[in-house]
Design a protein around this motif. Structure first.
Motif, PDB file in Angstrom:
ATOM      1  N   TYR A   1       0.830  -1.200   0.000  1.00  0.00           N
ATOM      2  CA  TYR A   1       0.000   0.000   0.000  1.00  0.00           C
ATOM      3  C   TYR A   1       0.870   1.257   0.000  1.00  0.00           C
ATOM      4  CZ  TYR A   1      -2.962   3.725   1.720  1.00  0.00           C
ATOM      5  OH  TYR A   1      -3.602   4.928   1.870  1.00  0.00           O
ATOM      6  N   LEU A   2       1.859   1.295   0.885  1.00  0.00           N
ATOM      7  CA  LEU A   2       2.725   2.468   0.969  1.00  0.00           C
ATOM      8  C   LEU A   2       3.534   2.657  -0.309  1.00  0.00           C
ATOM      9  CD1 LEU A   2       3.971   2.241   4.659  1.00  0.00           C
ATOM     10  CD2 LEU A   2       2.322   3.855   3.686  1.00  0.00           C
ATOM     11  N   GLU A   3       3.991   1.571  -0.914  1.00  0.00           N
ATOM     12  CA  GLU A   3       4.698   1.683  -2.192  1.00  0.00           C
ATOM     13  C   GLU A   3       3.796   2.315  -3.239  1.00  0.00           C
ATOM     14  OE1 GLU A   3       5.925  -2.319  -2.999  1.00  0.00           O
ATOM     15  OE2 GLU A   3       7.893  -2.008  -2.100  1.00  0.00           O
ATOM     16  N   GLY A   4       2.524   1.922  -3.254  1.00  0.00           N
ATOM     17  CA  GLY A   4       1.581   2.498  -4.209  1.00  0.00           C
ATOM     18  C   GLY A   4       1.337   3.973  -3.960  1.00  0.00           C
ATOM     19  N   VAL A   5       1.164   4.342  -2.701  1.00  0.00           N
ATOM     20  CA  VAL A   5       0.911   5.741  -2.356  1.00  0.00           C
ATOM     21  C   VAL A   5       2.123   6.601  -2.692  1.00  0.00           C
ATOM     22  CG1 VAL A   5       0.553   7.316  -0.418  1.00  0.00           C
ATOM     23  CG2 VAL A   5      -0.801   5.231  -0.587  1.00  0.00           C
ATOM     24  N   LEU A   6       3.310   6.093  -2.411  1.00  0.00           N
ATOM     25  CA  LEU A   6       4.529   6.863  -2.622  1.00  0.00           C
ATOM     26  C   LEU A   6       5.058   6.771  -4.054  1.00  0.00           C
ATOM     27  CD1 LEU A   6       6.339   5.972   0.708  1.00  0.00           C
ATOM     28  CD2 LEU A   6       5.110   8.073   0.151  1.00  0.00           C
ATOM     29  N   GLY A   7       4.503   5.867  -4.846  1.00  0.00           N
ATOM     30  CA  GLY A   7       4.951   5.729  -6.232  1.00  0.00           C
ATOM     31  C   GLY A   7       6.139   4.813  -6.405  1.00  0.00           C
ATOM     32  N   ALA A   8       6.552   4.131  -5.352  1.00  0.00           N
ATOM     33  CA  ALA A   8       7.722   3.266  -5.431  1.00  0.00           C
ATOM     34  C   ALA A   8       7.465   2.012  -6.255  1.00  0.00           C
ATOM     35  CB  ALA A   8       8.184   2.880  -4.035  1.00  0.00           C
ATOM     36  N   ASP A   9       6.196   1.714  -6.533  1.00  0.00           N
ATOM     37  CA  ASP A   9       5.868   0.518  -7.299  1.00  0.00           C
ATOM     38  C   ASP A   9       5.766   0.778  -8.802  1.00  0.00           C
ATOM     39  OD1 ASP A   9       3.537   2.019  -7.269  1.00  0.00           O
ATOM     40  OD2 ASP A   9       2.233   0.279  -7.006  1.00  0.00           O
ATOM     41  N   LYS A  10       6.060   1.986  -9.242  1.00  0.00           N
ATOM     42  CA  LYS A  10       5.893   2.334 -10.657  1.00  0.00           C
ATOM     43  C   LYS A  10       6.729   1.457 -11.585  1.00  0.00           C
ATOM     44  CE  LYS A  10       4.547   7.172 -10.235  1.00  0.00           C
ATOM     45  NZ  LYS A  10       3.154   6.848 -10.269  1.00  0.00           N
ATOM     46  N   TYR A  11       7.943   1.137 -11.197  1.00  0.00           N
ATOM     47  CA  TYR A  11       8.787   0.307 -12.059  1.00  0.00           C
ATOM     48  C   TYR A  11       8.231  -1.111 -12.151  1.00  0.00           C
ATOM     49  CZ  TYR A  11      12.830  -1.948 -14.183  1.00  0.00           C
ATOM     50  OH  TYR A  11      13.643  -2.647 -15.022  1.00  0.00           O
ATOM     51  N   ARG A  12       7.763  -1.654 -11.028  1.00  0.00           N
ATOM     52  CA  ARG A  12       7.162  -2.989 -11.041  1.00  0.00           C
ATOM     53  C   ARG A  12       5.925  -3.011 -11.933  1.00  0.00           C
ATOM     54  NH1 ARG A  12       2.997  -4.862  -8.621  1.00  0.00           N
ATOM     55  NH2 ARG A  12       2.927  -3.216  -7.063  1.00  0.00           N
ATOM     56  N   VAL A  13       5.097  -1.989 -11.833  1.00  0.00           N
ATOM     57  CA  VAL A  13       3.897  -1.890 -12.673  1.00  0.00           C
ATOM     58  C   VAL A  13       4.296  -1.762 -14.141  1.00  0.00           C
ATOM     59  CG1 VAL A  13       1.889  -0.430 -13.183  1.00  0.00           C
ATOM     60  CG2 VAL A  13       2.489  -0.959 -10.815  1.00  0.00           C
ATOM     61  N   TYR A  14       5.330  -0.989 -14.423  1.00  0.00           N
ATOM     62  CA  TYR A  14       5.845  -0.848 -15.789  1.00  0.00           C
ATOM     63  C   TYR A  14       6.288  -2.197 -16.347  1.00  0.00           C
ATOM     64  CZ  TYR A  14       9.556  -0.144 -19.233  1.00  0.00           C
ATOM     65  OH  TYR A  14      10.372  -0.252 -20.338  1.00  0.00           O
ATOM     66  N   LEU A  15       7.034  -2.963 -15.537  1.00  0.00           N
ATOM     67  CA  LEU A  15       7.491  -4.277 -15.999  1.00  0.00           C
ATOM     68  C   LEU A  15       6.318  -5.209 -16.270  1.00  0.00           C
ATOM     69  CD1 LEU A  15      10.588  -4.967 -13.727  1.00  0.00           C
ATOM     70  CD2 LEU A  15      10.570  -4.321 -16.148  1.00  0.00           C
TER      71      LEU A  15
ATOM     72  N   GLN B   1       4.788  -4.073 -19.571  1.00  0.00           N
ATOM     73  CA  GLN B   1       5.638  -4.458 -20.702  1.00  0.00           C
ATOM     74  C   GLN B   1       5.494  -5.953 -21.014  1.00  0.00           C
ATOM     75  OE1 GLN B   1       6.364  -1.344 -22.130  1.00  0.00           O
ATOM     76  NE2 GLN B   1       8.181  -2.447 -22.755  1.00  0.00           N
ATOM     77  N   GLY B   2       5.540  -6.776 -19.981  1.00  0.00           N
ATOM     78  CA  GLY B   2       5.434  -8.214 -20.187  1.00  0.00           C
ATOM     79  C   GLY B   2       4.085  -8.625 -20.749  1.00  0.00           C
ATOM     80  N   ARG B   3       3.028  -7.948 -20.319  1.00  0.00           N
ATOM     81  CA  ARG B   3       1.673  -8.279 -20.744  1.00  0.00           C
ATOM     82  C   ARG B   3       1.343  -7.711 -22.120  1.00  0.00           C
ATOM     83  NH1 ARG B   3      -0.608  -5.967 -16.741  1.00  0.00           N
ATOM     84  NH2 ARG B   3      -0.951  -4.002 -17.816  1.00  0.00           N
ATOM     85  N   ASP B   4       1.682  -6.454 -22.358  1.00  0.00           N
ATOM     86  CA  ASP B   4       1.241  -5.762 -23.573  1.00  0.00           C
ATOM     87  C   ASP B   4       2.301  -5.647 -24.658  1.00  0.00           C
ATOM     88  OD1 ASP B   4      -1.178  -5.445 -22.290  1.00  0.00           O
ATOM     89  OD2 ASP B   4      -0.738  -3.414 -21.606  1.00  0.00           O
TER      90      ASP B   4
ATOM     91  N   GLU C   1      15.857  -0.313 -14.537  1.00  0.00           N
ATOM     92  CA  GLU C   1      15.214   0.518 -13.525  1.00  0.00           C
ATOM     93  C   GLU C   1      15.775   1.940 -13.552  1.00  0.00           C
ATOM     94  OE1 GLU C   1      13.789   0.411  -8.883  1.00  0.00           O
ATOM     95  OE2 GLU C   1      15.167  -1.138  -9.612  1.00  0.00           O
ATOM     96  N   ARG C   2      17.076   2.051 -13.750  1.00  0.00           N
ATOM     97  CA  ARG C   2      17.698   3.380 -13.816  1.00  0.00           C
ATOM     98  C   ARG C   2      17.174   4.172 -15.005  1.00  0.00           C
ATOM     99  NH1 ARG C   2      23.768   4.920 -12.554  1.00  0.00           N
ATOM    100  NH2 ARG C   2      23.705   7.058 -13.265  1.00  0.00           N
ATOM    101  N   GLU C   3      17.078   3.534 -16.177  1.00  0.00           N
ATOM    102  CA  GLU C   3      16.544   4.198 -17.368  1.00  0.00           C
ATOM    103  C   GLU C   3      15.090   4.608 -17.147  1.00  0.00           C
ATOM    104  OE1 GLU C   3      19.016   1.884 -20.894  1.00  0.00           O
ATOM    105  OE2 GLU C   3      17.201   0.964 -20.076  1.00  0.00           O
ATOM    106  N   PHE C   4      14.321   3.722 -16.512  1.00  0.00           N
ATOM    107  CA  PHE C   4      12.913   4.016 -16.251  1.00  0.00           C
ATOM    108  C   PHE C   4      12.759   5.271 -15.411  1.00  0.00           C
ATOM    109  CE2 PHE C   4       9.360   3.866 -13.312  1.00  0.00           C
ATOM    110  CZ  PHE C   4       8.292   3.828 -14.193  1.00  0.00           C
ATOM    111  N   TRP C   5      13.496   5.340 -14.291  1.00  0.00           N
ATOM    112  CA  TRP C   5      13.347   6.488 -13.402  1.00  0.00           C
ATOM    113  C   TRP C   5      13.851   7.771 -14.051  1.00  0.00           C
ATOM    114  CZ3 TRP C   5       9.787   6.298 -10.073  1.00  0.00           C
ATOM    115  CH2 TRP C   5       9.478   5.118  -9.400  1.00  0.00           C
ATOM    116  N   ARG C   6      14.887   7.689 -14.873  1.00  0.00           N
ATOM    117  CA  ARG C   6      15.369   8.869 -15.586  1.00  0.00           C
ATOM    118  C   ARG C   6      14.297   9.346 -16.578  1.00  0.00           C
ATOM    119  NH1 ARG C   6      20.911   7.954 -17.467  1.00  0.00           N
ATOM    120  NH2 ARG C   6      21.386   8.635 -15.367  1.00  0.00           N
TER     121      ARG C   6
END
Length: 69
Positions: free
Chosen positions: A20-34, A37-40, A49-54
């Motif tokens: 929950y806290l990862e979702g609120v703080l946005g820390a899960d964005k890379y996991r959601v991105y992965l 990507q895998g699904r779509d 991860e470094r490229e994603f955050w940049r």
């Protein structure tokens, strides 16, 4: 055995709070991105991860939204 069940429940609750806290703080964005990507976009190598955050930081700078600063 009875003592393990409350510990398992507590562990599950703690993991839920962390997710929950990862979702609120946005820390899960890379996991959601992965997951996206895998699904779509199978077969396309996802950003590191470094490229994603940049890239995300650059996008935020170009598209300011309701941020405090």
């Amino acid at each position: 055995m009875a003592a393990r069940q409350p510990l398992a429940v507590l562990g599950n609750a703690a993991r839920g709070v962390v997710r929950y806290l990862e979702g609120v703080l946005g820390a899960d964005k890379y996991r959601v991105y992965l997951e996206h990507q895998g699904r779509d976009h199978p077969g396309i190598t996802p950003m590191t991860e470094r490229e994603f955050w940049r890239d995300y930081s650059d996008w935020q700078e170009k598209n300011p939204q309701g941020r405090c600063c």
